[in-house]
Scaffold this motif. Structure first.
Motif, short mmCIF file in Angstrom:
data_model
loop_
_atom_site.label_atom_id
_atom_site.label_comp_id
_atom_site.label_asym_id
_atom_site.label_seq_id
_atom_site.Cartn_x
_atom_site.Cartn_y
_atom_site.Cartn_z
N ASP A 96 7.84 -18.46 -12.46
CA ASP A 96 9.23 -17.10 -13.41
C ASP A 96 8.34 -16.99 -14.20
O ASP A 96 8.86 -15.18 -14.48
CB ASP A 96 9.80 -18.31 -14.64
N ASN A 97 6.54 -16.79 -14.75
CA ASN A 97 5.80 -16.37 -15.41
C ASN A 97 5.54 -15.55 -14.67
O ASN A 97 5.45 -13.89 -14.92
CB ASN A 97 5.23 -17.22 -16.70
N ALA A 98 4.77 -15.67 -13.41
CA ALA A 98 4.28 -14.42 -12.56
C ALA A 98 5.15 -14.08 -11.84
O ALA A 98 4.57 -12.22 -12.44
CB ALA A 98 3.69 -15.80 -11.60
N GLY A 99 6.22 -14.14 -11.78
CA GLY A 99 7.53 -13.70 -11.47
C GLY A 99 7.57 -12.83 -12.05
O GLY A 99 8.05 -11.20 -11.73
N LYS A 100 7.85 -12.46 -14.06
CA LYS A 100 8.47 -11.36 -14.44
C LYS A 100 7.56 -10.38 -14.91
O LYS A 100 7.25 -9.59 -14.73
CB LYS A 100 8.64 -12.10 -15.69
N GLU A 101 5.98 -11.00 -14.63
CA GLU A 101 4.53 -10.41 -14.22
C GLU A 101 4.43 -9.08 -13.61
O GLU A 101 3.91 -8.25 -13.77
CB GLU A 101 3.38 -11.30 -14.73
N LEU A 102 4.72 -9.48 -12.17
CA LEU A 102 4.69 -8.98 -11.20
C LEU A 102 6.16 -8.07 -11.14
O LEU A 102 5.42 -7.11 -11.34
CB LEU A 102 5.33 -9.92 -10.13
N LEU A 103 6.64 -8.09 -11.88
CA LEU A 103 8.23 -6.63 -11.84
C LEU A 103 7.21 -5.68 -13.21
O LEU A 103 7.55 -4.65 -12.76
CB LEU A 103 8.72 -7.54 -11.73
N SER A 104 6.74 -6.67 -14.65
CA SER A 104 6.61 -5.44 -15.55
C SER A 104 5.09 -4.68 -14.77
O SER A 104 5.29 -3.95 -16.14
CB SER A 104 5.85 -6.28 -16.87
N LYS A 105 4.32 -5.36 -14.27
CA LYS A 105 2.92 -4.65 -13.69
C LYS A 105 3.12 -3.78 -12.62
O LYS A 105 2.07 -3.41 -12.01
CB LYS A 105 1.56 -5.47 -13.81
N ASP A 106 4.62 -3.41 -12.18
CA ASP A 106 4.82 -2.82 -10.68
C ASP A 106 3.61 -3.54 -9.68
O ASP A 106 3.27 -2.85 -8.65
CB ASP A 106 4.47 -1.31 -10.54
N ALA A 107 3.74 -5.16 -9.99
CA ALA A 107 2.39 -5.69 -8.68
C ALA A 107 1.20 -5.78 -8.44
O ALA A 107 0.71 -4.20 -7.19
CB ALA A 107 3.68 -5.33 -7.40
N ASP A 108 1.07 -5.43 -9.64
CA ASP A 108 -1.04 -5.00 -9.25
C ASP A 108 -2.01 -6.03 -8.98
O ASP A 108 -1.08 -7.35 -8.68
CB ASP A 108 -0.76 -4.47 -10.91
N ILE A 109 -2.75 -5.93 -8.58
CA ILE A 109 -3.95 -6.52 -8.42
C ILE A 109 -3.32 -8.20 -9.19
O ILE A 109 -4.16 -9.01 -8.50
CB ILE A 109 -5.45 -6.07 -8.23
N ALA A 110 -4.02 -7.88 -10.60
CA ALA A 110 -4.36 -9.26 -11.41
C ALA A 110 -2.99 -10.18 -11.41
O ALA A 110 -3.16 -11.24 -10.99
CB ALA A 110 -4.23 -9.07 -12.58
N SER A 111 -2.01 -9.43 -10.88
CA SER A 111 -0.46 -10.78 -11.03
C SER A 111 -0.21 -10.85 -9.69
O SER A 111 0.60 -11.90 -9.19
CB SER A 111 1.08 -9.15 -11.10
N LEU A 112 -0.66 -9.83 -8.45
CA LEU A 112 -0.89 -10.72 -7.00
C LEU A 112 -1.49 -12.28 -6.75
O LEU A 112 -1.22 -12.84 -6.32
CB LEU A 112 -0.62 -10.38 -6.12
#
Length: 143
Positions: A96-112
């Motif tokens: 859940d946290n990774a998904g929220k991070e992915l969305l909040s940072k527009d799929a940046d390298i760190a979140s991927l």
């Protein structure tokens, strides 16, 4: 800003990851396909709506899969249920946290990278813990 990747890493359920339980294996395949779809959407610079729907589906499907696994464990009185359930709870929080991070940072390298790290944890979990569940069920059912 959506980052386009130059490489593709595809996840798949190999023989090494098969548990022999039809439900568990098919759900693992669907989970990996959703991760692949999410990564493809990010790599291709797809619109935010597609990435959002992929992230939401992945987060929801992880919950469904864990509920299905836990139902099997209860049905077959799996002795490692408590530890497995605890892992599932912690992992769902991380997803859940990774998904929220992915969305909040527009799929940046760190979140991927975090999604990939979490899939690595899932693969390790499948290799050890999920195979134990399937062996337990097989010992009871003989299937």
């Amino acid at each position: 800003m959506i980052i386009k990747r130059r490489f593709k890493m595809k996840y798949e359920v190999t023989k090494e990851l098969e548990t022999g339980n039809v439900l568990i294996d098919s759900e693992h395949r669907q989970l990996f396909q959703m991760v692949n779809n999410l990564q493809d959407a990010c790599a291709q610079g797809k619109g935010r709506a597609q990435i959002e729907s992929s992230v939401k589906f992945l987060m929801d499907y992880v919950k469904k899969h864990f509920n299905d696994e836990e139902s099997l464990q209860k049905q077959y009185k799996y002795p490692g249920y408590d530890a497995h359930h605890k892992f599932h709870q912690g992992y769902m929080t991380q997803i859940d946290n990774a998904g929220k991070e992915l969305l909040s940072k527009d799929a940046d390298i760190a979140s991927l990278a975090e999604v990939n790290r979490l899939i690595g944890i899932l693969i390790s979990h499948i290799r050890t813990e999920d195979k134990k569940i399937a062996s337990h069920i097989h010992a009871i059912d003989g299937k």
